[in-house]
Enzyme design. Sequence first.
Site, PDB file in Angstrom:
ATOM      1  N   TYR A 192      -6.445   5.849  -4.212  1.00 14.09           N
ATOM      2  CA  TYR A 192      -6.741   5.600  -2.809  1.00 14.09           C
ATOM      3  C   TYR A 192      -5.519   5.942  -1.960  1.00 14.09           C
ATOM      4  O   TYR A 192      -4.386   6.002  -2.446  1.00 14.09           O
ATOM      5  CB  TYR A 192      -7.157   4.144  -2.570  1.00 14.09           C
ATOM      6  CG  TYR A 192      -6.046   3.126  -2.732  1.00 14.09           C
ATOM      7  CD1 TYR A 192      -5.264   2.714  -1.652  1.00 14.09           C
ATOM      8  CD2 TYR A 192      -5.771   2.573  -3.984  1.00 14.09           C
ATOM      9  CE1 TYR A 192      -4.244   1.785  -1.804  1.00 14.09           C
ATOM     10  CE2 TYR A 192      -4.761   1.636  -4.148  1.00 14.09           C
ATOM     11  CZ  TYR A 192      -3.992   1.249  -3.060  1.00 14.09           C
ATOM     12  OH  TYR A 192      -2.984   0.340  -3.224  1.00 14.09           O
ATOM     13  N   CYS A 193      -5.764   6.189  -0.677  1.00 10.04           N
ATOM     14  CA  CYS A 193      -4.681   6.377   0.295  1.00 10.04           C
ATOM     15  C   CYS A 193      -5.035   5.543   1.525  1.00 10.04           C
ATOM     16  O   CYS A 193      -5.684   4.503   1.398  1.00 10.04           O
ATOM     17  CB  CYS A 193      -4.443   7.853   0.615  1.00 10.04           C
ATOM     18  SG  CYS A 193      -5.878   8.738   1.264  1.00 10.04           S
ATOM     19  N   TRP A 194      -4.631   5.974   2.703  1.00  7.33           N
ATOM     20  CA  TRP A 194      -4.875   5.146   3.891  1.00  7.33           C
ATOM     21  C   TRP A 194      -6.352   5.072   4.245  1.00  7.33           C
ATOM     22  O   TRP A 194      -6.916   4.001   4.399  1.00  7.33           O
ATOM     23  CB  TRP A 194      -4.065   5.687   5.068  1.00  7.33           C
ATOM     24  CG  TRP A 194      -4.328   4.982   6.362  1.00  7.33           C
ATOM     25  CD1 TRP A 194      -4.898   5.502   7.472  1.00  7.33           C
ATOM     26  CD2 TRP A 194      -4.062   3.595   6.675  1.00  7.33           C
ATOM     27  NE1 TRP A 194      -5.007   4.552   8.476  1.00  7.33           N
ATOM     28  CE2 TRP A 194      -4.483   3.358   8.001  1.00  7.33           C
ATOM     29  CE3 TRP A 194      -3.504   2.542   5.962  1.00  7.33           C
ATOM     30  CZ2 TRP A 194      -4.374   2.124   8.629  1.00  7.33           C
ATOM     31  CZ3 TRP A 194      -3.392   1.300   6.589  1.00  7.33           C
ATOM     32  CH2 TRP A 194      -3.824   1.115   7.909  1.00  7.33           C
ATOM     33  N   TYR A 230      -7.286   2.314   1.733  1.00  3.16           N
ATOM     34  CA  TYR A 230      -6.706   0.989   1.994  1.00  3.16           C
ATOM     35  C   TYR A 230      -7.319   0.363   3.243  1.00  3.16           C
ATOM     36  O   TYR A 230      -7.509  -0.858   3.300  1.00  3.16           O
ATOM     37  CB  TYR A 230      -5.187   1.076   2.150  1.00  3.16           C
ATOM     38  CG  TYR A 230      -4.587  -0.221   2.631  1.00  3.16           C
ATOM     39  CD1 TYR A 230      -4.341  -1.258   1.743  1.00  3.16           C
ATOM     40  CD2 TYR A 230      -4.307  -0.433   3.988  1.00  3.16           C
ATOM     41  CE1 TYR A 230      -3.842  -2.485   2.190  1.00  3.16           C
ATOM     42  CE2 TYR A 230      -3.800  -1.646   4.434  1.00  3.16           C
ATOM     43  CZ  TYR A 230      -3.568  -2.664   3.533  1.00  3.16           C
ATOM     44  OH  TYR A 230      -3.074  -3.871   3.976  1.00  3.16           O
ATOM     45  N   SER A 254      -5.259  10.958  -1.232  1.00  5.29           N
ATOM     46  CA  SER A 254      -5.904  10.491  -2.464  1.00  5.29           C
ATOM     47  C   SER A 254      -6.864  11.548  -3.003  1.00  5.29           C
ATOM     48  O   SER A 254      -7.008  11.708  -4.223  1.00  5.29           O
ATOM     49  CB  SER A 254      -6.655   9.180  -2.217  1.00  5.29           C
ATOM     50  OG  SER A 254      -7.630   9.331  -1.207  1.00  5.29           O
TER      51      SER A 254
END
Length: 357
Positions: free
Chosen positions: A97-99, A126, A105
Site C-alpha cells: 500500500y501507499c498513500w 493508507y 504501491s
Amino acid sequence: MKQPRILSVDQWLEQAHAIDTLLDARTTAEFAEDHLPGACNAPVLSDQERIDIGTLYTQVSGFEAKKRGAVLTARNIAHYIEQQCLDKPRDWRALVYCWRGGNRSGSLALVLAQIGFPVAQLEGGYKAFRHRVLTDLERLAQPFQFHVLCGPTGSGKSRVLQNLGRQGEQVLDLEALAHHRGSVLGPIPEQAQPTQRQFETRIWNTLRAFSPERPVYVECESKKVGNLRVPDTVMEVIRRGHCIAIEASLATRVALLRQDYPHWERDLPWLENRLQALQVALGHERVRALVDAARQGDWDRLVADLLETHYDPSYSKSITRNFQSFASAAPVTLQGPDAQSNEDCAHQVRIVTRGRS
C-alpha cells in the site's frame, strides 16, 4: 501479464491471517507518522526524492516528473527486491500500500506480481485505512463494559493492569500505548511518544481484538496522556465504566514510585527541569523544597511530598468529577510493593468484577 489483486480494507481485515507481509511503499517520514499494524517500510521514493518529484511536477511538467520518478522508482524497487526478496518462497504473500493506493504501491506490487509472488495491493491505500480507523473509533468502544482501576498516584494501578493482562484478561493500557505515565513527571526517557495518529491506530488495533462478552480493564486517565489525546468517544465510554478503587499505604506508594521511576534518581538535571513545571501549581517555595530533597538524595521525602502536595490533591479533584461511579467503587487493597502483592491484587480485582457480572 500477471497483475496484483486489489483488496479493500474490509477484505484485508478478513484475510489478514493469510498475508505474510504488509509492505508500506511510502517514504520513511510517512511511515513514521503512522502505518498499518505490523507493516514494514519499503519506500519506493525517499523523502527527498518525493519532494524533488513534486517540485518537478509543479514547476516543469507532469511528464518530466513521471520520467524522473520512473527512474528513481525502478532503482529503489530493484534495491528492495535484491535486499529483501531473493530468499522469499514462491508462495510469499505480500500486501502493498501507499498513500492512496496509486502509483507507488502499484509499481512495487506489479513487479512483485511479475516475479510470480501472489501479491495484492490495498485499494485506497493508507488514506482508506485511516478513514476506517476514525470511523471505527466512533463506535468501537460502545459494546464494551470497562472496569476502571482508580487510585491515587503510586497505588500500583499500572502494575495491577499488567498482571490482569498476564492472567488472561482484556486490558487497554493507554499509558503503554502512549509511551507515557500520564503526568508532568511521566515522560519515559529515551522513549518518544508516538504520533497522535499512531496512538489512535494502536487503540483501534487493541479494541478490535477484544470480545464484548468479556470485561475490559483500563486505568483512570485524563483525556490526555502526555501530549496525546484519547479519542473522545473512547473516553466517554471508559468514564461510564465500573470503578475499582486500588488502595495502598503511603509507604507502599513511595516504594512503588521509586521502583517505577528510577530515572528520577539517575538524572538529577532532568528531574529538576520537570519539577520547575510544577511552580504554577505548587509555588516557588514548595518546588524549591522538592529540588533540595532531590539534591540531598532524600528520595523517600521527595516522593512523599510530591504525592501529598501535588498528586493526591489533583487526583481528589478529578476522580469524582470525571468518573461518576467512583462513589460506589469497590475497594481492593494492594498490600505492598512486591510482585506477589501486585499479582494478588489483580486476582482480587477479577473476583470483584465477577461479583458484578
